[in-house]
Design a protein around this motif. Sequence first.
Motif, PDB file in Angstrom:
ATOM      1  N   ASP A 111       0.838  -1.201   0.000  1.00  0.00           N
ATOM      2  CA  ASP A 111       0.000   0.000   0.000  1.00  0.00           C
ATOM      3  C   ASP A 111       0.869   1.247   0.000  1.00  0.00           C
ATOM      4  OD1 ASP A 111      -2.500  -1.459   0.348  1.00  0.00           O
ATOM      5  OD2 ASP A 111      -1.803  -1.846   2.388  1.00  0.00           O
ATOM      6  N   GLY A 112       0.358   2.313  -0.595  1.00  0.00           N
ATOM      7  CA  GLY A 112       1.021   3.605  -0.522  1.00  0.00           C
ATOM      8  C   GLY A 112       2.434   3.575  -1.073  1.00  0.00           C
ATOM      9  N   ALA A 113       3.308   4.342  -0.419  1.00  0.00           N
ATOM     10  CA  ALA A 113       4.677   4.494  -0.895  1.00  0.00           C
ATOM     11  C   ALA A 113       5.452   3.181  -0.866  1.00  0.00           C
ATOM     12  CB  ALA A 113       5.399   5.541  -0.052  1.00  0.00           C
ATOM     13  N   GLY A 114       5.106   2.292   0.052  1.00  0.00           N
ATOM     14  CA  GLY A 114       5.805   1.021   0.134  1.00  0.00           C
ATOM     15  C   GLY A 114       5.680   0.197  -1.138  1.00  0.00           C
ATOM     16  N   ALA A 115       4.569   0.362  -1.859  1.00  0.00           N
ATOM     17  CA  ALA A 115       4.341  -0.404  -3.080  1.00  0.00           C
ATOM     18  C   ALA A 115       5.244   0.048  -4.223  1.00  0.00           C
ATOM     19  CB  ALA A 115       2.878  -0.292  -3.496  1.00  0.00           C
ATOM     20  N   LEU A 116       5.879   1.204  -4.069  1.00  0.00           N
ATOM     21  CA  LEU A 116       6.765   1.704  -5.122  1.00  0.00           C
ATOM     22  C   LEU A 116       8.095   0.956  -5.166  1.00  0.00           C
ATOM     23  CD1 LEU A 116       6.282   5.551  -4.554  1.00  0.00           C
ATOM     24  CD2 LEU A 116       5.258   4.160  -6.368  1.00  0.00           C
ATOM     25  N   ILE A 117       8.482   0.352  -4.078  1.00  0.00           N
ATOM     26  CA  ILE A 117       9.788  -0.278  -3.959  1.00  0.00           C
ATOM     27  C   ILE A 117       9.752  -1.697  -4.519  1.00  0.00           C
ATOM     28  CG2 ILE A 117      11.612  -0.972  -2.380  1.00  0.00           C
ATOM     29  CD1 ILE A 117      11.269   2.020  -2.578  1.00  0.00           C
ATOM     30  N   ARG A 118      10.615  -1.963  -5.466  1.00  0.00           N
ATOM     31  CA  ARG A 118      10.723  -3.300  -6.062  1.00  0.00           C
ATOM     32  C   ARG A 118      12.142  -3.844  -5.903  1.00  0.00           C
ATOM     33  NH1 ARG A 118       6.121  -3.577  -5.330  1.00  0.00           N
ATOM     34  NH2 ARG A 118       4.438  -3.315  -6.837  1.00  0.00           N
ATOM     35  N   LEU A 119      12.819  -3.429  -4.848  1.00  0.00           N
ATOM     36  CA  LEU A 119      14.182  -3.868  -4.577  1.00  0.00           C
ATOM     37  C   LEU A 119      14.183  -5.104  -3.692  1.00  0.00           C
ATOM     38  CD1 LEU A 119      15.738  -0.387  -3.679  1.00  0.00           C
ATOM     39  CD2 LEU A 119      15.727  -1.508  -5.917  1.00  0.00           C
ATOM     40  N   SER A 120      15.256  -5.860  -3.769  1.00  0.00           N
ATOM     41  CA  SER A 120      15.439  -6.952  -2.822  1.00  0.00           C
ATOM     42  C   SER A 120      15.731  -6.362  -1.452  1.00  0.00           C
ATOM     43  CB  SER A 120      16.610  -7.842  -3.253  1.00  0.00           C
ATOM     44  OG  SER A 120      17.844  -7.140  -3.118  1.00  0.00           O
ATOM     45  N   ASP A 121      15.677  -7.194  -0.423  1.00  0.00           N
ATOM     46  CA  ASP A 121      15.977  -6.704   0.920  1.00  0.00           C
ATOM     47  C   ASP A 121      17.379  -6.112   0.996  1.00  0.00           C
ATOM     48  OD1 ASP A 121      13.505  -7.432   1.775  1.00  0.00           O
ATOM     49  OD2 ASP A 121      14.152  -8.995   3.157  1.00  0.00           O
ATOM     50  N   ASP A 122      18.358  -6.799   0.410  1.00  0.00           N
ATOM     51  CA  ASP A 122      19.729  -6.302   0.450  1.00  0.00           C
ATOM     52  C   ASP A 122      19.862  -4.969  -0.279  1.00  0.00           C
ATOM     53  OD1 ASP A 122      20.548  -8.479   1.922  1.00  0.00           O
ATOM     54  OD2 ASP A 122      21.403  -9.561   0.209  1.00  0.00           O
ATOM     55  N   GLN A 123      19.208  -4.858  -1.423  1.00  0.00           N
ATOM     56  CA  GLN A 123      19.254  -3.605  -2.178  1.00  0.00           C
ATOM     57  C   GLN A 123      18.575  -2.475  -1.409  1.00  0.00           C
ATOM     58  OE1 GLN A 123      17.296  -5.085  -5.729  1.00  0.00           O
ATOM     59  NE2 GLN A 123      19.205  -5.056  -6.892  1.00  0.00           N
ATOM     60  N   PHE A 124      17.469  -2.799  -0.763  1.00  0.00           N
ATOM     61  CA  PHE A 124      16.731  -1.791  -0.008  1.00  0.00           C
ATOM     62  C   PHE A 124      17.541  -1.294   1.186  1.00  0.00           C
ATOM     63  CE2 PHE A 124      13.157  -0.786   3.058  1.00  0.00           C
ATOM     64  CZ  PHE A 124      12.808   0.414   2.447  1.00  0.00           C
ATOM     65  N   VAL A 125      18.167  -2.213   1.906  1.00  0.00           N
ATOM     66  CA  VAL A 125      19.009  -1.836   3.044  1.00  0.00           C
ATOM     67  C   VAL A 125      20.134  -0.921   2.578  1.00  0.00           C
ATOM     68  CG1 VAL A 125      20.735  -2.723   4.670  1.00  0.00           C
ATOM     69  CG2 VAL A 125      18.488  -3.806   4.509  1.00  0.00           C
ATOM     70  N   ALA A 126      20.795  -1.289   1.485  1.00  0.00           N
ATOM     71  CA  ALA A 126      21.895  -0.474   0.971  1.00  0.00           C
ATOM     72  C   ALA A 126      21.411   0.910   0.545  1.00  0.00           C
ATOM     73  CB  ALA A 126      22.567  -1.185  -0.203  1.00  0.00           C
ATOM     74  N   ALA A 127      20.242   0.967  -0.102  1.00  0.00           N
ATOM     75  CA  ALA A 127      19.707   2.252  -0.557  1.00  0.00           C
ATOM     76  C   ALA A 127      19.350   3.158   0.611  1.00  0.00           C
ATOM     77  CB  ALA A 127      18.489   2.021  -1.451  1.00  0.00           C
TER      78      ALA A 127
END
Length: 220
Positions: A183-199
């Motif tokens: 939902d909301g802004a969270g749905a915009l992210i299509r990164l893996s967990d590792d990529q998201f942590v690094a970002a």
Amino acid sequence: MSQGTKPASQARSRATRDKLVAALERLLRTRAFDSLTMAELATEAGLAVGTVYRRFENKDAFIPVIFELYRARLDAYMAAEGRIELDPGQGLRAALRQIMGSAWGFLREHGHLLQAAHLYARLRPDLVGDDWQAYIDASLASARQVIDLFADEVRMGDPETAAQMLAYLLNTLPLERGLYPEDGAGALIRLSDDQFVAAMADTIYGYLVTGPDSDENPNP
């Protein structure tokens, strides 16, 4: 005694409460708290509905239990795997990735509790309790330690401001995706967990090393 909880014999009350708390946590892993019913909690706990009502007046009486569970999980985590030893030699960026990886891991494991706590802290602050300031103070103290440890890399002019923003960003950047991934802004992210942590870590790093605006510091 939690608001809404009825007195009962200690042994029976504890056994009943333990069953209900365990049932509540199991259900929260797949369901939002506001969609649960007292009958469902009773069934999951293997208890009669009347037994539940003898222990808890209504569903709102379970809200403090959610916060108790979340605090217990957070305290246990911070006393064990959440205790991070940072090496000044690793550099600020690597340290931020280590910190954010730990925070994200906790959120992924206990997001079912944090989601309910996050919502009801705003909807029913009267049921939350008043001991959260200690967690806020601890978060800020940890951020100050990071700023001090990597002071040679941090370019923000005021260390206290940098620490406050670091604590704020560490506690807010993961929330949308962690609590509301569809939902909301969270749905915009299509990164893996590792990529998201690094970002997330690199976003904070960019803020800390950029330095103050030229208008605030006209004589660099």
